[in-house]
Scaffold this motif. Structure first.
Motif, mmCIF file in Angstrom:
data_model
loop_
_atom_site.group_PDB
_atom_site.id
_atom_site.type_symbol
_atom_site.label_atom_id
_atom_site.label_comp_id
_atom_site.label_asym_id
_atom_site.label_seq_id
_atom_site.Cartn_x
_atom_site.Cartn_y
_atom_site.Cartn_z
ATOM 1 N N LYS A 197 54.149 6.121 -7.824
ATOM 2 C CA LYS A 197 54.847 4.959 -8.388
ATOM 3 C C LYS A 197 54.418 4.736 -9.829
ATOM 4 C CE LYS A 197 54.565 0.137 -8.901
ATOM 5 N NZ LYS A 197 53.506 -0.739 -9.447
ATOM 6 N N GLU A 208 54.845 -0.136 2.141
ATOM 7 C CA GLU A 208 54.936 -0.960 0.936
ATOM 8 C C GLU A 208 54.770 -0.125 -0.323
ATOM 9 O OE1 GLU A 208 52.447 -4.615 -1.064
ATOM 10 O OE2 GLU A 208 52.603 -4.552 1.130
ATOM 11 N N LEU A 256 57.877 2.096 -0.808
ATOM 12 C CA LEU A 256 59.028 1.326 -1.284
ATOM 13 C C LEU A 256 58.856 0.991 -2.769
ATOM 14 C CD1 LEU A 256 61.680 -0.053 -0.678
ATOM 15 C CD2 LEU A 256 60.422 -2.065 0.115
ATOM 16 N N ASP A 257 57.634 0.618 -3.165
ATOM 17 C CA ASP A 257 57.375 0.349 -4.585
ATOM 18 C C ASP A 257 57.714 1.564 -5.444
ATOM 19 O OD1 ASP A 257 56.528 -2.245 -4.225
ATOM 20 O OD2 ASP A 257 54.397 -1.735 -4.104
ATOM 21 N N LEU A 264 61.476 1.976 -5.688
ATOM 22 C CA LEU A 264 62.116 0.941 -6.499
ATOM 23 C C LEU A 264 62.046 1.239 -7.992
ATOM 24 C CD1 LEU A 264 61.166 -2.433 -4.729
ATOM 25 C CD2 LEU A 264 63.202 -1.031 -4.497
ATOM 26 N N LYS A 271 55.511 -9.786 3.130
ATOM 27 C CA LYS A 271 55.527 -9.142 1.815
ATOM 28 C C LYS A 271 56.489 -7.957 1.803
ATOM 29 C CE LYS A 271 52.338 -7.616 -1.805
ATOM 30 N NZ LYS A 271 50.923 -7.318 -2.136
ATOM 31 N N LEU A 272 56.497 -7.193 2.891
ATOM 32 C CA LEU A 272 57.396 -6.044 2.981
ATOM 33 C C LEU A 272 58.849 -6.513 3.078
ATOM 34 C CD1 LEU A 272 57.135 -3.030 2.910
ATOM 35 C CD2 LEU A 272 56.785 -3.005 5.381
ATOM 36 N N GLU A 304 59.993 -9.222 1.710
ATOM 37 C CA GLU A 304 60.353 -9.671 0.361
ATOM 38 C C GLU A 304 60.734 -8.489 -0.527
ATOM 39 O OE1 GLU A 304 56.947 -11.812 -0.959
ATOM 40 O OE2 GLU A 304 57.480 -13.663 0.091
ATOM 41 N N LYS A 305 59.949 -7.410 -0.437
ATOM 42 C CA LYS A 305 60.243 -6.231 -1.262
ATOM 43 C C LYS A 305 61.587 -5.601 -0.859
ATOM 44 C CE LYS A 305 55.457 -4.949 -2.368
ATOM 45 N NZ LYS A 305 55.566 -4.989 -3.834
ATOM 46 N N ASP A 336 64.310 -7.726 -2.248
ATOM 47 C CA ASP A 336 64.421 -7.496 -3.690
ATOM 48 C C ASP A 336 65.193 -6.211 -3.965
ATOM 49 O OD1 ASP A 336 63.722 -7.761 -6.552
ATOM 50 O OD2 ASP A 336 62.396 -6.058 -6.163
ATOM 51 N N ALA A 337 64.883 -5.167 -3.195
ATOM 52 C CA ALA A 337 65.585 -3.897 -3.373
ATOM 53 C C ALA A 337 67.081 -4.060 -3.089
ATOM 54 C CB ALA A 337 64.985 -2.837 -2.452
#
Length: 490
Positions: free
Chosen positions: A320, A387, A390-391, A394, A428-429, A431-432, A435-436
């Motif tokens: 990332k 997580e 996914l980061d 993104l 948190k996951l 939320e991510k 967002d995606a």
């Protein structure tokens, strides 16, 4: 009788019987206070034989064996050097017994007060190698017990780190003492803060740790040294010392030595992957370039496939961080007017960054074939690895790359697993993932393709999620024309 018990080879069954039902422990503990040195000696040797069984060690602690053992260890007038060495072994056995499953529901501590800890640790600086090693191993065991966090915190308040660094660095130190010192040093770095170490860890210490990793035949010692490296304060000075001392070559060799599947080595590789993250931050492209030129990006992709969940998490973090730099490092395509007029371009460039991407120069995760394994991790179930993966994905849909990156994610079938993350137990996951999807659904074709699949999980979040995440979910539902812009969810 005591001499016989000190010399005879006993099965674990017989050791347990002698302590639990045979009545041997009481008389042996009484003999520890005997005036006759020979009597003390055979009693200690017998206890050493019996205490190698953890259940017996716990019983000895409960029945007060530590008091007389410490008296012999601290009061030279009551003992001889060889007797104190035997006592140190017994204490090490008792410390290890506090790590047994039997202690899960009852906290049994070997050392109760700061004074007890200080007195025992101070012996390390004033005794010979055999006693040093056993005391170090005793502290290692205590640091891993149920009372470990408290023991580690108290040791860090002492000059323990300074003593351990010295034991690691002394050239004429016996290998076994050094090994035990490195392992205890690692224990203290697990949950310590930067202040605990930055005054004692210099370039010489770093060079010593790297040398241990490169040369030690003790796998646990080399793993512990790598663990220390991974937990060092994350500041520019230490990172530069690591680079100057050849840390990248050491980490690369450690990860790729062909023994990744050994249980002990897996933990070491987790720490090596964690250590690498400090060199891949997007704020320092020179460090990133050194890592990439050393061949690490392809190794990181392999770790995404074969590593433990924690290794995958750290590998994804590094990828990332690399990917965050790719847009600025990708080389623009060069086309002459004549070329454009007469021919169709044979060089279309990177699908995401629209330039010429190479693994070593632009750190592109698409070029490195990292996207598919990152997508697979989304379905592995480990929250930390999901997580981090996914980061990393993104970064492909940041800013002006939204359209091209979304097409890539669609092509590799990444969007359904992202939608599944909406049902994760991790807020948190969730939320991510929201967002995606909020970004992806800005594109009409993506909204049309995946709206039906995403709608019900998002509705569920608006009904069951926390207040902050409900608002995020409502905004995505508004994108999908399920809620009006004036909904009470906002």
């Amino acid at each position: 009788m005591a001499k016989t018990l000190s010399e005879i080879e006993l099965t674990d069954h017989h050791k347990l019987f002698l302590v639990k039902d045979g009545g041997a422990l009481g008389p042996l503990l009484q003999l520890l206070s005997h005036d006759n040195l020979g009597m003390k000696t055979v009693a200690v040797k017998a206890l050493k034989n019996l205490s190698s069984l953890p259940q017996n060690g716990l019983q000895m602690i409960k029945e007060g064996a530590l008091g007389p053992l410490f008296d012999i260890l601290y009061r030279h007038s009551l003992s001889s050097p060889s007797l104190r060495e035997q006592v140190a072994v017994v204490i090490m056995h008792l410390a290890k017994s506090t790590n047994t499953p039997a202690t899960d529901h009852e906290q049994i501590s070997l050392l109760e007060s700061n004074e007890d800890i200080f007195k025992l640790f101070s012996l390390i600086s004033f005794t010979g190698p055999d006693i040093q090693r056993n005391i170090l191993e005793a502290f290692c065991a205590m640091c891993r017990s149920s009372s470990g966090p408290d023991i580690r915190a108290k040791l860090r308040q002492l000059p323990a780190v300074q003593v351990l660094v010295q034991l690691c660095e002394i050239n004429n130190q016996t290998v076994r003492v050094r090994s035990s010192a490195v392992k205890l040093f690692y224990c203290l770095t697990v949950d310590g803060d930067d202040i605990s170490f930055q005054d004692h860890v210099g370039q010489r210490c770093i060079q010593t740790l790297l040398k241990i990793i490169n040369t030690s035949t003790d796998e646990e010692e080399s793993n512990a040294a790598m663990g220390i490296i991974s937990n060092l304060p994350n500041n520019i000075q230490i990172t530069q010392w690591l680079l100057d001392s050849g840390a990248l070559d050491t980490i690369f060799a450690f990860i790729t030595d062909g023994n990744q599947n050994a249980l002990n080595k897996k933990h070491g590789i987790e720490d090596a992957a964690k250590a690498l993250c400090r060199f891949t931050v997007a704020t320092n492209k020179e460090w990133q370039r050194k890592v990439a030129e050393s061949g690490f990006i392809r190794v990181l992709v392999l770790l995404l496939v074969s590593g433990t969940p924690l290794t995958k998490q750290y590998a994804a973090v590094s990828l990332k961080q690399f990917s965050e730099s790719s847009a600025s490092m990708s080389q623009p395509l060069k086309k002459t007017i004549a070329f454009i007029c007469c021919f169709a371009s044979s060089e279309t460039g990177c699908q995401v960054h629209r330039g010429i991407c190479k693994v070593e120069s632009s750190f592109c995760i698409l070029e490195a074939n990292a996207v598919d394994p990152l997508v697979r991790i989304l379905e592995d179930g480990d929250i930390g690895a999901c997580e981090a993966s996914l980061d990393a994905l993104l970064t492909l849909i940041d800013n002006e790359r939204l359209q091209s990156g979304s097409k890539v994610l669609d092509k590799v079938n990444a969007i359904p697993p992202i939608i599944k993350l909406l049902s994760s137990t991790s807020t948190k996951l969730q939320e991510k993932a929201l967002d995606a999807l909020e970004r992806i659904f800005r594109l009409p074709e993506m909204k049309q393709r995946y709206a039906t699949l995403a709608q019900m999980p998002i509705v569920d979040i608006t009904q069951r999620g926390s207040s902050g995440i409900r608002s995020m979910a409502a905004k995505v539902l508004a994108q999908l024309n399920v809620l009006g812009e004036q909904s009470s969810y906002f």
